[in-house]
Write a protein that holds these residues in place. Structure first.
Motif, mmCIF file in Angstrom:
data_model
loop_
_atom_site.group_PDB
_atom_site.id
_atom_site.type_symbol
_atom_site.label_atom_id
_atom_site.label_comp_id
_atom_site.label_asym_id
_atom_site.label_seq_id
_atom_site.Cartn_x
_atom_site.Cartn_y
_atom_site.Cartn_z
ATOM 1 N N PHE A 104 -9.792 0.330 -4.530
ATOM 2 C CA PHE A 104 -10.875 -0.629 -4.307
ATOM 3 C C PHE A 104 -10.395 -2.068 -4.501
ATOM 4 O O PHE A 104 -10.814 -2.969 -3.783
ATOM 5 C CB PHE A 104 -12.069 -0.332 -5.223
ATOM 6 C CG PHE A 104 -12.939 0.765 -4.706
ATOM 7 C CD1 PHE A 104 -13.729 0.579 -3.581
ATOM 8 C CD2 PHE A 104 -12.972 1.995 -5.342
ATOM 9 C CE1 PHE A 104 -14.542 1.590 -3.096
ATOM 10 C CE2 PHE A 104 -13.772 3.018 -4.867
ATOM 11 C CZ PHE A 104 -14.562 2.816 -3.740
ATOM 12 N N TYR A 105 -9.503 -2.292 -5.463
ATOM 13 C CA TYR A 105 -8.977 -3.629 -5.694
ATOM 14 C C TYR A 105 -8.196 -4.123 -4.478
ATOM 15 O O TYR A 105 -8.375 -5.264 -4.035
ATOM 16 C CB TYR A 105 -8.094 -3.649 -6.939
ATOM 17 C CG TYR A 105 -7.393 -4.960 -7.139
ATOM 18 C CD1 TYR A 105 -8.093 -6.068 -7.620
ATOM 19 C CD2 TYR A 105 -6.048 -5.116 -6.839
ATOM 20 C CE1 TYR A 105 -7.469 -7.286 -7.792
ATOM 21 C CE2 TYR A 105 -5.413 -6.326 -7.007
ATOM 22 C CZ TYR A 105 -6.121 -7.412 -7.483
ATOM 23 O OH TYR A 105 -5.493 -8.616 -7.633
ATOM 24 N N VAL A 106 -7.338 -3.275 -3.934
ATOM 25 C CA VAL A 106 -6.532 -3.664 -2.773
ATOM 26 C C VAL A 106 -7.430 -3.965 -1.575
ATOM 27 O O VAL A 106 -7.245 -4.969 -0.875
ATOM 28 C CB VAL A 106 -5.496 -2.565 -2.435
ATOM 29 C CG1 VAL A 106 -4.862 -2.801 -1.083
ATOM 30 C CG2 VAL A 106 -4.435 -2.495 -3.519
ATOM 31 N N THR A 162 0.830 -1.202 0.000
ATOM 32 C CA THR A 162 0.000 0.000 0.000
ATOM 33 C C THR A 162 0.865 1.253 0.000
ATOM 34 O O THR A 162 0.568 2.220 -0.706
ATOM 35 C CB THR A 162 -0.926 0.000 1.232
ATOM 36 O OG1 THR A 162 -1.661 -1.212 1.243
ATOM 37 C CG2 THR A 162 -1.883 1.162 1.195
ATOM 38 N N GLN A 163 1.941 1.237 0.778
ATOM 39 C CA GLN A 163 2.824 2.404 0.825
ATOM 40 C C GLN A 163 3.517 2.621 -0.521
ATOM 41 O O GLN A 163 3.683 3.766 -0.949
ATOM 42 C CB GLN A 163 3.852 2.246 1.949
ATOM 43 C CG GLN A 163 3.242 2.263 3.326
ATOM 44 C CD GLN A 163 2.439 3.525 3.585
ATOM 45 O OE1 GLN A 163 2.809 4.618 3.188
ATOM 46 N NE2 GLN A 163 1.314 3.368 4.262
ATOM 47 N N LEU A 164 3.924 1.550 -1.175
ATOM 48 C CA LEU A 164 4.530 1.685 -2.499
ATOM 49 C C LEU A 164 3.528 2.259 -3.498
ATOM 50 O O LEU A 164 3.869 3.121 -4.310
ATOM 51 C CB LEU A 164 5.060 0.334 -2.984
ATOM 52 C CG LEU A 164 6.296 -0.195 -2.280
ATOM 53 C CD1 LEU A 164 6.633 -1.604 -2.765
ATOM 54 C CD2 LEU A 164 7.476 0.733 -2.478
ATOM 55 N N ALA A 167 -7.962 -7.648 0.223
ATOM 56 C CA ALA A 167 -7.739 -7.798 1.663
ATOM 57 C C ALA A 167 -8.955 -8.422 2.329
ATOM 58 O O ALA A 167 -8.825 -9.288 3.203
ATOM 59 C CB ALA A 167 -7.409 -6.451 2.293
ATOM 60 N N GLN A 168 -10.158 -8.011 1.914
ATOM 61 C CA GLN A 168 -11.379 -8.577 2.485
ATOM 62 C C GLN A 168 -11.505 -10.052 2.132
ATOM 63 O O GLN A 168 -11.901 -10.868 2.966
ATOM 64 C CB GLN A 168 -12.605 -7.811 1.987
ATOM 65 C CG GLN A 168 -12.743 -6.441 2.601
ATOM 66 C CD GLN A 168 -13.904 -5.656 2.009
ATOM 67 O OE1 GLN A 168 -14.365 -5.929 0.899
ATOM 68 N NE2 GLN A 168 -14.364 -4.663 2.740
ATOM 69 N N VAL A 195 -6.882 9.611 -11.878
ATOM 70 C CA VAL A 195 -7.746 9.553 -10.694
ATOM 71 C C VAL A 195 -8.574 8.275 -10.711
ATOM 72 O O VAL A 195 -8.683 7.577 -9.694
ATOM 73 C CB VAL A 195 -8.658 10.801 -10.615
ATOM 74 C CG1 VAL A 195 -9.727 10.632 -9.561
ATOM 75 C CG2 VAL A 195 -7.824 12.044 -10.343
ATOM 76 N N ILE A 196 -9.130 7.920 -11.850
ATOM 77 C CA ILE A 196 -9.945 6.704 -11.965
ATOM 78 C C ILE A 196 -9.094 5.467 -11.677
ATOM 79 O O ILE A 196 -9.516 4.553 -10.957
ATOM 80 C CB ILE A 196 -10.606 6.625 -13.360
ATOM 81 C CG1 ILE A 196 -11.690 7.700 -13.474
ATOM 82 C CG2 ILE A 196 -11.182 5.237 -13.619
ATOM 83 C CD1 ILE A 196 -12.220 7.899 -14.872
#
Length: 99
Positions: A61-63, A20-22, A67-68, A53-54
């Motif tokens: 949302f993919y990440v 996420t940080q990358l 994770a979910q 932006v898209i």
């Protein structure tokens, strides 16, 4: 709170947060600023900015979705492991050995 040693916790947390940080760093360095888009005042500048932006919202949302999915799979695995002794014997282990 947990029996996990501090070095293991820090390593696992760092490894989990790294993707996420990358992604945030990459998007932060490549996204065009509103000032750049307004200064150019071209249609292509607005199109590129909107696409960036898209794409960034889609990646976010993919990440979160992945994770979910992984969390649900881990929870199901834990539930199955907890129910395994009940299923194998048909009843909970009372701690009393029958001879």
């Amino acid at each position: 709170m947990t029996e996990l040693p501090l070095p293991s916790y820090l390593l696992a947390s760092s490894a989990g947060l790294l993707p996420t940080q990358l992604l945030n760093s990459y998007l932060g360095t490549t996204l065009r600023t509103m000032e750049d888009v307004i200064a150019e005042q071209t249609v292509s500048g607005y199109v590129v900015f909107c696409l960036q932006v898209i794409i960034s919202i889609g990646l976010m949302f993919y990440v979160v979705h992945r994770a979910q999915v992984e969390l649900k799979a881990a929870l199901v695995t834990c539930e199955v492991e907890l129910e395994a002794p009940l299923v194998s014997s048909g009843q909970p282990d009372s701690g009393i050995d029958v001879v």
